[in-house]
Design a protein around this motif. Structure first.
Motif, short mmCIF file in Angstrom:
data_model
loop_
_atom_site.label_atom_id
_atom_site.label_comp_id
_atom_site.label_asym_id
_atom_site.label_seq_id
_atom_site.Cartn_x
_atom_site.Cartn_y
_atom_site.Cartn_z
N ASN A 3 0.81 -1.05 -0.13
CA ASN A 3 0.07 0.12 -0.33
C ASN A 3 0.98 1.15 -0.03
O ASN A 3 1.48 1.95 1.03
CB ASN A 3 -0.92 0.02 1.22
CG ASN A 3 -1.66 1.23 1.28
OD1 ASN A 3 -1.92 1.85 0.18
ND2 ASN A 3 -2.47 1.34 2.37
N LYS A 5 0.24 4.22 -0.82
CA LYS A 5 -0.69 5.79 -0.75
C LYS A 5 -0.19 6.40 0.62
O LYS A 5 -0.05 5.72 1.69
CB LYS A 5 -2.06 5.60 -0.50
CG LYS A 5 -2.82 6.84 -0.67
CD LYS A 5 -4.39 6.58 -0.46
CE LYS A 5 -4.97 8.36 -0.51
NZ LYS A 5 -6.46 7.87 -0.33
N GLU A 6 0.40 7.56 0.08
CA GLU A 6 0.69 8.48 1.44
C GLU A 6 2.14 8.02 2.28
O GLU A 6 2.61 8.25 3.41
CB GLU A 6 -0.39 8.70 2.33
CG GLU A 6 -1.45 9.54 1.96
CD GLU A 6 -0.93 10.97 1.61
OE1 GLU A 6 -0.52 11.86 2.52
OE2 GLU A 6 -1.28 11.32 0.40
N TYR A 30 3.86 0.84 -7.14
CA TYR A 30 3.72 2.22 -7.98
C TYR A 30 3.12 1.95 -9.30
O TYR A 30 2.44 2.86 -9.61
CB TYR A 30 4.96 2.75 -7.62
CG TYR A 30 5.24 3.59 -6.35
CD1 TYR A 30 4.24 4.47 -5.93
CD2 TYR A 30 6.37 3.20 -5.76
CE1 TYR A 30 4.50 5.24 -4.71
CE2 TYR A 30 6.68 4.06 -4.49
CZ TYR A 30 5.58 4.94 -4.07
OH TYR A 30 5.82 5.60 -2.70
N ARG A 33 -0.35 1.49 -9.24
CA ARG A 33 -1.07 2.48 -8.93
C ARG A 33 -1.23 3.43 -10.14
O ARG A 33 -2.14 4.13 -10.38
CB ARG A 33 -0.52 3.21 -7.64
CG ARG A 33 -1.41 4.44 -7.24
CD ARG A 33 -1.30 4.76 -5.68
NE ARG A 33 -1.82 5.77 -5.23
CZ ARG A 33 -3.16 5.78 -4.89
NH1 ARG A 33 -3.78 4.85 -4.91
NH2 ARG A 33 -3.84 7.15 -4.36
N ALA A 174 -1.16 12.32 -5.72
CA ALA A 174 -1.83 10.94 -5.97
C ALA A 174 -1.03 9.77 -5.45
O ALA A 174 -1.64 8.79 -5.82
CB ALA A 174 -2.40 10.82 -7.18
N SER A 175 0.25 10.02 -4.93
CA SER A 175 1.02 8.86 -4.30
C SER A 175 1.41 7.96 -5.66
O SER A 175 1.40 6.52 -5.62
CB SER A 175 0.23 7.92 -3.41
OG SER A 175 0.02 8.80 -2.10
N ARG A 225 5.27 15.10 -0.90
CA ARG A 225 4.02 15.65 -0.31
C ARG A 225 4.29 16.21 1.24
O ARG A 225 3.55 16.76 1.96
CB ARG A 225 3.39 14.19 0.07
CG ARG A 225 2.48 13.61 -1.14
CD ARG A 225 1.86 12.34 -0.57
NE ARG A 225 2.60 11.30 -0.29
CZ ARG A 225 3.24 10.48 -1.03
NH1 ARG A 225 3.09 10.57 -2.25
NH2 ARG A 225 3.90 9.50 -0.50
N ILE A 438 -5.83 15.57 0.78
CA ILE A 438 -5.44 14.14 0.27
C ILE A 438 -6.43 13.76 -0.74
O ILE A 438 -7.53 13.54 -0.45
CB ILE A 438 -4.90 13.03 1.42
CG1 ILE A 438 -4.05 13.60 2.46
CG2 ILE A 438 -4.88 11.77 0.95
CD1 ILE A 438 -3.79 12.59 3.56
#
Length: 441
Positions: A3, A5-6, A30, A33, A174-175, A225, A438
């Motif tokens: 995962n 994200k972030e 990645y 995603r 958007a990670s 970020r 986010i």
């Protein structure tokens, strides 16, 4: 799949060192995603090209880690990074979003890409942008290129993604990666909202191997970020610089624009580091817009012609690009190309450059007084810092009630040359008292 994200640079590095994840699994995650967010229903259009060798680079990083071959200077070892599509990556196209340069395959890495590889980073791919760094026409939407389409803001799709480095900013927000490399001539790193962007002191980082807009203002810079992630990338980009040392800072001294919209959170952030700050007004005097435009036109003409002579593409001059676009204007330049055409006719602008630089530096020095950081939310700060070549940082502070421009708010910081560390200190304090927006997906 991981995962991603972030996820922060620090967290990913810790997991890689502990053997909890591999760089191969990280790159695969990645890429998955990216495939998701570049497809329906999102179509963010943030990615122009993926590095076909990314998984091989990741496998090499994993093998090197197993053999204990990671060195202290490899600050981003095994971390995927995205690159704006004005920057040469060997074996990949450098197009600046233009169909005219679709065949421009870089033979070698730009120096900053070499530095990333030396730091152990994995080149994941390249980012879409405003075509020719937003220098096609006055009606071209921000984030649009004829090759890549329109970059979509992942926070508010109806609001401009802003800045020619919009693809890099959107990919980070958007990670699609933890960090990305952008470039700025005037606002392209600082204007995109919902991420942190650092425009270093002009000339601190090398521009060779980068398709230019205006040499006197062009600057490569990191985007992330968080302030920590952004400066982790900056450290990797800057660590091989032997010509200039950054100014060490124990406690930043602040000037604050009187027009700054204060909030309780912002007061708390500033008071964490300073007991006193100087209030200053934005001067009515500003650099002449016509002078700055003259500089852009003149330097673009010279810069693009010089770049093309060292790259293998069917386009040998700016005139070739204009002719190519004109042959199918609706597809190749749907918003026109009047800036390219004006650049073709531009003369020398040395005097105009000197005038605008002298004014911008004098105004910033007056506002900074004896302090090393100037804080505000007036976009004129972005313009002054760009012309003066002073380092600047933007930190997102959430949503804005005023939707006329972005609908997202941020604080802009400008520092004296080589005072990037002071920007980091104040930026981290502001970040700690605010929550960036986010994307929901």
């Amino acid at each position: 799949m991981i995962n991603v994200k972030e996820q922060s640079v620090t967290a990913l590095q810790a997991m890689l060192r502990a053997g909890e994840i591999t760089s191969v699994a990280l790159v695969e995650s990645y890429l998955a995603r990216i495939r998701q967010l570049e497809s329906a229903p999102y179509h963010l259009n943030a990615i122009s090209d993926l590095n076909p060798n990314a998984l091989d680079e990741a496998l090499a990083a994993d093998n090197a880690r197993l053999k204990g071959q990671v060195t202290p200077k490899q600050l981003l070892f095994g971390i995927p990074v995205l690159i704006k599509d004005t920057i040469d990556v060997a074996g990949m196209p450098t197009t600046a979003g233009s169909l005219a340069l679709a065949d421009n395959i870089a033979k070698s890495d730009a120096t900053i890409v070499q530095r990333l590889r030396s730091a152990g980073a994995i080149i994941l791919g390249k980012n879409n942008l405003s075509e020719f760094a937003h220098f096609m026409s006055n009606t071209q939407p921000s984030g649009f290129s004829s090759r890549g389409g329109r970059v979509i803001n992942p926070i508010m799709p109806d609001i401009t993604p802003s800045g020619s480095s919009s693809g890099s900013a959107v990919a980070v927000a958007a990670s699609m990666a933890t960090v990305a490399v952008g470039t700025e001539t005037n606002g392209s790193i600082l204007a995109p909202n919902s991420i942190v962007g650092l425009k270093p002191t002009h000339g601190l980082l090398p521009n060779d191997g980068i398709l230019p807009l205006a040499e006197s203002q062009d600057t490569v810079g990191p985007m992330g970020r968080t302030v920590s992630d952004t400066f982790a990338l900056f450290a990797a980009l800057n660590q091989y610089n032997q010509n200039q040392k950054l100014v060490p800072v124990m406690k930043p001294h602040l000037s604050v624009l009187s027009s700054l919209k204060w909030t309780t959170s912002l007061h708390e952030a500033v008071s964490d580091y300073v007991d006193h700050y100087d209030r200053v007004d934005m001067p009515e005097e500003q650099p002449n817009d016509d002078d700055e435009k003259a500089v852009f036109l003149s330097e673009f003409q010279h810069g693009i012609n010089s770049y093309l002579t060292t790259h293998s593409t069917r386009m040998n001059t700016l005139q070739d690009i204009i002719n190519f676009n004109q042959a199918d204007i609706q597809k190749r330049a749907p918003f026109g190309q009047e800036l390219l055409e004006k650049a073709l006719l531009a003369g020398d602008a040395t005097q105009e450059k000197q005038r605008v630089q002298d004014i911008a530096r004098r105004l910033l020095d007056t506002m900074l007084k004896d302090n090393n950081v100037l804080l505000g939310d007036d976009t004129q700060l972005i313009n002054l810092a760009a012309i003066a070549g002073y380092p600047s940082l933007t930190v997102p502070t959430g949503s804005s009630d005023d939707l006329y421009f972005h609908g997202l708010s941020s604080v802009i910081m400008v520092a004296k040359p080589f005072n990037e560390i002071a920007l980091k200190v104040i930026g981290q304090s502001i970040e700690s008292h605010h929550q960036r927006l986010i994307p929901e997906f």
